[in-house]
Enzyme design. Sequence first.
Site, PDB file in Angstrom:
ATOM      1  CE  LYS A  69      -3.644   2.042   2.599  1.00 26.36           C
ATOM      2  NZ  LYS A  69      -4.647   1.878   3.912  1.00 26.36           N
ATOM      3  CB  SER A  77      -7.974   3.699   2.848  1.00 27.83           C
ATOM      4  OG  SER A  77      -7.253   2.843   3.755  1.00 27.83           O
ATOM      5  CB  SER A 132      -8.416   0.784   5.870  1.00 31.91           C
ATOM      6  OG  SER A 132      -9.040   2.063   5.946  1.00 31.91           O
TER       7      SER A 132
END
Lengths: 493, 492
Positions: free
Chosen positions: B83, B158, B182
């Site tokens: 990420k 997210s 997330s």
Amino acid sequence: MVDQNGQKSPVASGYEAVIGLEVHAQLLTQSKMFCGCSARYADAAPNTLVCVVCGGFPGALPVLNQAAVEAAIVTGLALNCDIPRFSKLDRKNYFYPDLPKGYQISQYDMPLAVDGHLEFASGGQTRRARITRVHVEEDTGRLVHRTEANGSRVSLIDLNRSGVPLMEIVGEPDLRSPEEARDYLTALRQILRYIGVSTGNMEEGAFRCDANVSVRERGGPLGAKVEVKNMNSFRAVERALRFEQERQTEALQTGQRIEQETRGWIEDRGVTMSQRTKEQAHDYRYFPEPDLPPLIVSEETVSGLTSRLPEMPAQRRARFAQQYGLAESESMQLTAERTVADFFETVAQSDGVDRPSSAANWIVNDLTGLQRSRGLAPDRLPLSARQLQDLLDALEQSRVTVRAAKELLPQIREGEAVMMAAARLNLLVLDAAGEIRDAVVATIAAFPAAVADYQGGKHAAIGRLIGETMRRTDGRADPEEVRRVLEEELIRG
Amino acid sequence: MSNGAAEITALTAAEARRALDARELSAIELTRSYLARIDRLDDEIGAYLHVMRDVALSQAETADRRIAAGNSEPMTGIPVALKDVLCTIDAPTTAASRILEGFRPPYDATVVNRLRRQGAVFLGKANTDEFAMGSSNENSAFKPVRNPWHRDRVPGGSSGGPAAAVAAEMAMVSLGSDTGGSIRQPAGFCGVVGLKPTYGRVSRFGLLAFASSLDQIGPFARTVRDAAMVLQAIAGHDPFDATSSPEPSPDYSRALSGDIRGMKIGLAREYTADGMEDGVFAAFNSAIHRFRALGAEIVSIDLPHTEYALPTYYITAPAEASANLARYDGVKYGSVETASTLRETYARTRGKGFGPEVKRRIMLGTYALSSGYYDAYYIKAQKVRTLIKQDFDAAWSKVDAIVAPTSPTVAFPLGARTDDPYQMYLADVFTIPANMAGIPGVAVPCGFSEELPVSLQVLGPAFAEATILRIADAYERTESWAARRPQIAAAG
């Protein structure tokens, strides 16, 4: 609290100042508050002592420097504070280019030490001011504003200082005059130096002071508080406070209202100027620092640190006066710096005749003068305790004269044995059995007329022979000793 | 089955590990297969912000040499997506924000460093909501991520990029971060396994902070076993993160016995919110039957403060974010909009650099911390947070773990909630409580509704990752949801 400031204050006697000081002291740790970077930035090139943590890089996290926490606790103990079991760090939020994270890690409502007091001498009396709290925080970087060759003005950022451990010592508004404030600061700085947590050097920025000052009618309710910043020496603190005291008193006398505000001291003009009013005050939006777990200060930690506390200057001063029979001014001078006090005690306790008073005399009269003329720091004496001890030994054993010792003192090299120095400089008292007698014999042989005069009853003739012998020994012989040996030899002859 | 590359990318990490060590497969082959698939599909999906092609190929070569020398570790040669909130020294790290466009950190995050030392292969930096703020990945400043199961649906957020990358076989495993769900919520929307470890289990050093007291890094994988393997590689104390736990990590893979007989699994009525879709409810209910069939005892429990978790979160997280994002001021790194005054430079840099959701949260947080509001908002939220934690503590005296739906809905259409922040925030209503309490949770697929994956999460006491992984693995063994794969065709 009674006003200490009766005598020469220009301030109308119906009014008194109420002063509280906030002191920021850099802690003498090896590394910074939250990372491994060196905290000794004085001689480093800009931005050479910076990592992702103190540079505020994305993703970096702080790790608390235990040594800094301990130094603040030790300070709290030296200032008679309570050390709460539970403490925490908080974020103080504001934007400025010298603050790389956009917040300063500090302590808001649970500082490391609370509710203490400091006793200090002022106006010939012992005064006591309460200490509100002692907490740790990180220093900011430094901005350098300058004009380039092409005339453009730039601001440069040096982050070497960013994250250096600081301690804030907040005092209650218990001070009543600028002089008292100065004496409080002097005593506080002395303690920090005694316990070895800070250099206390104000000019280098290792010891900074902000003041809260208000003026009120004696015994009346407190007036509006003005915060004064930007004072870079003890003298500046005293001057700024005096200016502020007079300004506020005049305003009150002419019926004006004092506004709560922050003012800056302008050193070269000798005035304070308004920086921001209460309405413009920052909202720092403090909240607990989530990157650092709360601090649990155990009883063992506190008792361990307590046992490491040295004797405080005030106690030591009293003890010196009592134990060594020193005058008040002498023990004051000898305890101003811990290293000097330690030096004195080492020599005072050595074997010899009346060592405490001779050690005190030599330090106060000779060593501090030499220290000043050599430009040494107040905690650095030009001699080691061992060297002074040896010098006192030599005096007691009549191996040097007092006059020779005074001449010898500034010429002793670092680490050099005192007797070697005396020999090197030809300052040793001559040995009666050897060199003096040789000189006397030679003189007698060289001046038969004077010898005959003496032996014929003209005893005054010995003066000539003494003078000649002294000349032969380059003046190093004790004249009394020369007379004694001469008389012996003349009688024998 | 006809396409060799597709065959390779369909392997689980555990299968690949065995094949790599048996020299039936090389890391370079594996890496090339993934890079080829990324080339072919990622224009459609948008899972990556930056593909680390050269780094990956070089790491794969090194991995092959290491394997040949018999020095492989579990992650050696395994292709991973990271990420883009994790600092990497050899690739830009932007948090999908304009304010960090082109920023290259001078260091690796601890998790990145640990994977690097094990010889993992970094395929690239995965897309995310800007600064991990969002539940649909639509807040990325650069591009949205599309759900591999349905291109008009969101992947969740997210960590939409890491989830979609694993679901679309554009990464074998990936790392995300979970502040309020997330990891788990996008894992649920994309039909993969996502694990949020206990707060403190995995170092946060080098993770671009959103809400420091809630953020936790964790893996996405296609199986529970793979997730356990990645967790093993990244978990453990880190002297650079004062909130990381000194508690030793057990052997997570060994905990996967498949046997959950006699275990007590809690079912909380509070996790059946009004907004739950029928399809989600049905899939979850049949999973409960499956747990009973596996010999677990289902126990009703109460978590009475659950309804306050969401509002509490939306005070705590923005408050911390408002401070965490203050460093992005244009002075030291990232993009800057210079103006004639310092104040104006700050305002323009941040005004232009941050997207609307990030600004909304900075303002929410600034307000909650402001003088006069602090006690009513921040302090009160911390008290409620304690109550939520106490709810779970009380539950652990009765049960070994808790199961709940991961999200009340399946993946919603792109754009469906972008105009209504509150509706968007509700997507995390079931995942937020675990963050508030600091406990671990693992999301596993539990069926389909409207041809879209449904997910359940197993929550456990702090540091009981082994327990929740064991339960999730036992469930996964009896169901074949993981075998079903999204059909993605490259556009044009």
